[in-house]
Design a protein around this motif. Structure first.
Motif, PDB file in Angstrom:
ATOM      1  N   VAL A  28       0.784  -1.239  -0.044  1.00 13.87           N
ATOM      2  CA  VAL A  28      -0.044  -0.031   0.177  1.00 13.87           C
ATOM      3  C   VAL A  28       0.958   1.251  -0.042  1.00 13.87           C
ATOM      4  O   VAL A  28       0.587   2.022  -0.897  1.00 13.87           O
ATOM      5  CB  VAL A  28      -0.922   0.056   1.195  1.00 13.87           C
ATOM      6  CG1 VAL A  28      -1.743   1.216   1.328  1.00 13.87           C
ATOM      7  CG2 VAL A  28      -1.853  -1.110   1.076  1.00 13.87           C
ATOM      8  N   ARG A  29       1.611   1.119   0.899  1.00 14.97           N
ATOM      9  CA  ARG A  29       2.845   2.523   0.893  1.00 14.97           C
ATOM     10  C   ARG A  29       3.296   2.569  -0.420  1.00 14.97           C
ATOM     11  O   ARG A  29       3.381   3.867  -0.970  1.00 14.97           O
ATOM     12  CB  ARG A  29       3.944   2.083   1.668  1.00 14.97           C
ATOM     13  CG  ARG A  29       5.207   3.205   1.780  1.00 14.97           C
ATOM     14  CD  ARG A  29       6.426   2.893   2.337  1.00 14.97           C
ATOM     15  NE  ARG A  29       7.016   1.765   1.374  1.00 14.97           N
ATOM     16  CZ  ARG A  29       7.972   0.959   2.141  1.00 14.97           C
ATOM     17  NH1 ARG A  29       8.399   0.996   3.251  1.00 14.97           N
ATOM     18  NH2 ARG A  29       8.563  -0.117   1.079  1.00 14.97           N
ATOM     19  N   GLN A  59      -4.899 -10.823  -2.593  1.00 13.88           N
ATOM     20  CA  GLN A  59      -5.610 -10.582  -1.619  1.00 13.88           C
ATOM     21  C   GLN A  59      -6.199  -9.084  -1.437  1.00 13.88           C
ATOM     22  O   GLN A  59      -7.231  -8.837  -0.989  1.00 13.88           O
ATOM     23  CB  GLN A  59      -4.701 -10.781  -0.299  1.00 13.88           C
ATOM     24  CG  GLN A  59      -5.672 -10.511   0.909  1.00 13.88           C
ATOM     25  CD  GLN A  59      -4.866 -10.811   2.379  1.00 13.88           C
ATOM     26  OE1 GLN A  59      -3.744 -11.407   2.304  1.00 13.88           O
ATOM     27  NE2 GLN A  59      -5.369 -10.634   3.489  1.00 13.88           N
ATOM     28  N   LEU A  60      -5.339  -8.226  -1.587  1.00 14.94           N
ATOM     29  CA  LEU A  60      -5.336  -6.650  -1.590  1.00 14.94           C
ATOM     30  C   LEU A  60      -6.601  -6.388  -2.778  1.00 14.94           C
ATOM     31  O   LEU A  60      -7.424  -5.579  -2.493  1.00 14.94           O
ATOM     32  CB  LEU A  60      -4.402  -5.721  -1.738  1.00 14.94           C
ATOM     33  CG  LEU A  60      -3.433  -5.924  -0.696  1.00 14.94           C
ATOM     34  CD1 LEU A  60      -1.978  -5.069  -1.001  1.00 14.94           C
ATOM     35  CD2 LEU A  60      -4.048  -5.207   0.763  1.00 14.94           C
ATOM     36  N   LEU A  65      -9.319  -3.154  -2.226  1.00 15.81           N
ATOM     37  CA  LEU A  65      -8.325  -2.094  -1.897  1.00 15.81           C
ATOM     38  C   LEU A  65      -7.195  -1.663  -3.113  1.00 15.81           C
ATOM     39  O   LEU A  65      -6.731  -0.611  -3.162  1.00 15.81           O
ATOM     40  CB  LEU A  65      -7.256  -2.273  -0.683  1.00 15.81           C
ATOM     41  CG  LEU A  65      -7.943  -2.938   0.751  1.00 15.81           C
ATOM     42  CD1 LEU A  65      -6.901  -3.251   1.661  1.00 15.81           C
ATOM     43  CD2 LEU A  65      -8.884  -1.564   1.085  1.00 15.81           C
ATOM     44  N   VAL A  66      -7.186  -2.531  -4.040  1.00 15.30           N
ATOM     45  CA  VAL A  66      -6.214  -2.396  -5.026  1.00 15.30           C
ATOM     46  C   VAL A  66      -7.063  -2.916  -6.113  1.00 15.30           C
ATOM     47  O   VAL A  66      -7.551  -3.907  -6.252  1.00 15.30           O
ATOM     48  CB  VAL A  66      -4.998  -3.413  -4.900  1.00 15.30           C
ATOM     49  CG1 VAL A  66      -4.112  -3.462  -6.231  1.00 15.30           C
ATOM     50  CG2 VAL A  66      -4.144  -2.858  -3.826  1.00 15.30           C
ATOM     51  N   VAL A  67      -6.675  -2.356  -7.348  1.00 15.59           N
ATOM     52  CA  VAL A  67      -7.478  -2.674  -8.599  1.00 15.59           C
ATOM     53  C   VAL A  67      -6.163  -3.077  -9.541  1.00 15.59           C
ATOM     54  O   VAL A  67      -5.329  -2.421  -9.605  1.00 15.59           O
ATOM     55  CB  VAL A  67      -8.419  -1.932  -9.280  1.00 15.59           C
ATOM     56  CG1 VAL A  67      -9.695  -1.809  -8.337  1.00 15.59           C
ATOM     57  CG2 VAL A  67      -7.673  -0.513  -9.520  1.00 15.59           C
ATOM     58  N   ARG A  68      -6.266  -3.639 -10.557  1.00 21.17           N
ATOM     59  CA  ARG A  68      -5.302  -4.235 -11.682  1.00 21.17           C
ATOM     60  C   ARG A  68      -5.904  -3.671 -12.780  1.00 21.17           C
ATOM     61  O   ARG A  68      -7.144  -3.984 -13.167  1.00 21.17           O
ATOM     62  CB  ARG A  68      -4.976  -5.545 -11.539  1.00 21.17           C
ATOM     63  CG  ARG A  68      -3.970  -6.040 -12.580  1.00 21.17           C
ATOM     64  CD  ARG A  68      -3.627  -7.342 -12.717  1.00 21.17           C
ATOM     65  NE  ARG A  68      -4.963  -8.198 -12.560  1.00 21.17           N
ATOM     66  CZ  ARG A  68      -4.935  -9.383 -12.417  1.00 21.17           C
ATOM     67  NH1 ARG A  68      -4.095 -10.314 -12.505  1.00 21.17           N
ATOM     68  NH2 ARG A  68      -6.223 -10.242 -12.222  1.00 21.17           N
ATOM     69  N   ARG A  69      -5.127  -2.960 -13.734  1.00 25.64           N
ATOM     70  CA  ARG A  69      -5.768  -2.365 -14.991  1.00 25.64           C
ATOM     71  C   ARG A  69      -4.680  -2.380 -15.911  1.00 25.64           C
ATOM     72  O   ARG A  69      -3.523  -2.363 -15.929  1.00 25.64           O
ATOM     73  CB  ARG A  69      -6.560  -1.041 -14.816  1.00 25.64           C
ATOM     74  CG  ARG A  69      -5.653   0.013 -14.736  1.00 25.64           C
ATOM     75  CD  ARG A  69      -6.482   1.384 -14.581  1.00 25.64           C
ATOM     76  NE  ARG A  69      -5.489   2.512 -13.904  1.00 25.64           N
ATOM     77  CZ  ARG A  69      -4.994   3.203 -14.960  1.00 25.64           C
ATOM     78  NH1 ARG A  69      -5.095   3.172 -16.221  1.00 25.64           N
ATOM     79  NH2 ARG A  69      -4.186   4.217 -14.336  1.00 25.64           N
ATOM     80  N   ARG A  70      -5.105  -2.537 -17.364  1.00 26.93           N
ATOM     81  CA  ARG A  70      -3.982  -2.667 -18.281  1.00 26.93           C
ATOM     82  C   ARG A  70      -3.990  -1.196 -18.966  1.00 26.93           C
ATOM     83  O   ARG A  70      -5.026  -0.546 -19.231  1.00 26.93           O
ATOM     84  CB  ARG A  70      -4.825  -3.592 -19.427  1.00 26.93           C
ATOM     85  CG  ARG A  70      -3.897  -3.792 -20.624  1.00 26.93           C
ATOM     86  CD  ARG A  70      -2.996  -4.857 -20.316  1.00 26.93           C
ATOM     87  NE  ARG A  70      -2.172  -5.312 -21.456  1.00 26.93           N
ATOM     88  CZ  ARG A  70      -0.902  -5.666 -21.333  1.00 26.93           C
ATOM     89  NH1 ARG A  70      -0.323  -6.059 -20.384  1.00 26.93           N
ATOM     90  NH2 ARG A  70      -0.361  -5.964 -22.319  1.00 26.93           N
ATOM     91  N   LEU A  71      -2.766  -0.780 -19.231  1.00 23.50           N
ATOM     92  CA  LEU A  71      -2.704   0.770 -19.693  1.00 23.50           C
ATOM     93  C   LEU A  71      -2.841   0.464 -21.258  1.00 23.50           C
ATOM     94  O   LEU A  71      -2.298  -0.387 -21.815  1.00 23.50           O
ATOM     95  CB  LEU A  71      -1.320   1.243 -19.429  1.00 23.50           C
ATOM     96  CG  LEU A  71      -1.134   1.518 -17.779  1.00 23.50           C
ATOM     97  CD1 LEU A  71       0.303   1.967 -17.832  1.00 23.50           C
ATOM     98  CD2 LEU A  71      -2.189   2.699 -17.257  1.00 23.50           C
ATOM     99  N   GLU A  81      -3.206  -0.317  -8.859  1.00 17.10           N
ATOM    100  CA  GLU A  81      -3.445   0.959  -8.227  1.00 17.10           C
ATOM    101  C   GLU A  81      -4.342   0.953  -6.873  1.00 17.10           C
ATOM    102  O   GLU A  81      -5.168  -0.104  -7.055  1.00 17.10           O
ATOM    103  CB  GLU A  81      -3.851   2.097  -9.079  1.00 17.10           C
ATOM    104  CG  GLU A  81      -5.130   1.809  -9.979  1.00 17.10           C
ATOM    105  CD  GLU A  81      -5.445   2.802 -10.900  1.00 17.10           C
ATOM    106  OE1 GLU A  81      -5.050   3.978 -10.872  1.00 17.10           O
ATOM    107  OE2 GLU A  81      -5.814   2.274 -11.842  1.00 17.10           O
ATOM    108  N   LEU A  82      -4.305   1.744  -6.060  1.00 15.70           N
ATOM    109  CA  LEU A  82      -5.311   1.757  -4.797  1.00 15.70           C
ATOM    110  C   LEU A  82      -6.604   2.231  -5.211  1.00 15.70           C
ATOM    111  O   LEU A  82      -6.756   3.264  -6.145  1.00 15.70           O
ATOM    112  CB  LEU A  82      -4.787   2.749  -3.894  1.00 15.70           C
ATOM    113  CG  LEU A  82      -3.424   2.244  -3.042  1.00 15.70           C
ATOM    114  CD1 LEU A  82      -2.785   3.449  -2.228  1.00 15.70           C
ATOM    115  CD2 LEU A  82      -3.509   0.988  -2.532  1.00 15.70           C
ATOM    116  N   THR A  83      -7.515   1.674  -4.706  1.00 12.36           N
ATOM    117  CA  THR A  83      -9.041   2.113  -5.047  1.00 12.36           C
ATOM    118  C   THR A  83      -9.132   3.361  -3.872  1.00 12.36           C
ATOM    119  O   THR A  83      -8.187   3.542  -2.969  1.00 12.36           O
ATOM    120  CB  THR A  83      -9.955   1.106  -4.346  1.00 12.36           C
ATOM    121  OG1 THR A  83      -9.743   0.561  -3.080  1.00 12.36           O
ATOM    122  CG2 THR A  83      -9.798  -0.107  -5.544  1.00 12.36           C
TER     123      THR A  83
END
Length: 135
Positions: A28-29, A59-60, A65-71, A81-83
């Motif tokens: 997260v940091r 897990q995040l 708490l976190v999303v994964r996305r394609r640029l 990135e953080l939600t």
């Protein structure tokens, strides 16, 4: 990897269910600065294995708490990135850094240092925490 829980009806226990595993808050940091590629996260988290990093990110994500996305092109990379909920951990990490700063002491020879790591508060006596140089 099975999910562990304190199984307590307590806000602190539930928070720890989400981010209490080793490496979770350090991920997260790293993401507080903005979206990061997996390889960049791995490079800035010395000591974490690829298996653990992947498991913690998963897990995040499951915790929201976190999303994964394609640029899009030309970058054509996947980032994490953080939600909004994940970014809400910022004051928690700031408080932990402020709390831990007095115990920081001298940098050990085995300590990794990254210029973007924040250990709480402004530099002391004009020296950045742990003698860290900007990256």
């Amino acid at each position: 990897m099975s999910r562990r829980s304190y199984d307590q009806y307590c806000a602190i226990a539930r928070a720890l269910d989400a981010v209490g595993e080793r490496w979770s808050l350090l991920i997260v940091r790293e993401l507080l600065g903005g979206p990061r590629r997996y390889t960049d996260l791995h490079a800035d988290l010395p000591g974490v294995s690829t298996d653990i990093l992947a498991a913690r990110l998963k897990q995040l994500e499951a915790e929201g708490l976190v999303v994964r996305r394609r640029l899009e092109r030309p970058a054509n990379a996947t980032v994490y990135e953080l939600t909004e909920r994940g970014a809400a951990l910022h004051p928690v990490l700031t408080a932990l850094g402020d709390w831990g700063l007095p115990a920081l002491g001298e940098q050990r020879p085995t300590d990794a240092v990254r210029g973007h790591w924040v250990t709480g508060g402004a530099p002391i006596d004009g020296v950045s925490p742990a003698g860290a140089a900007p990256s």
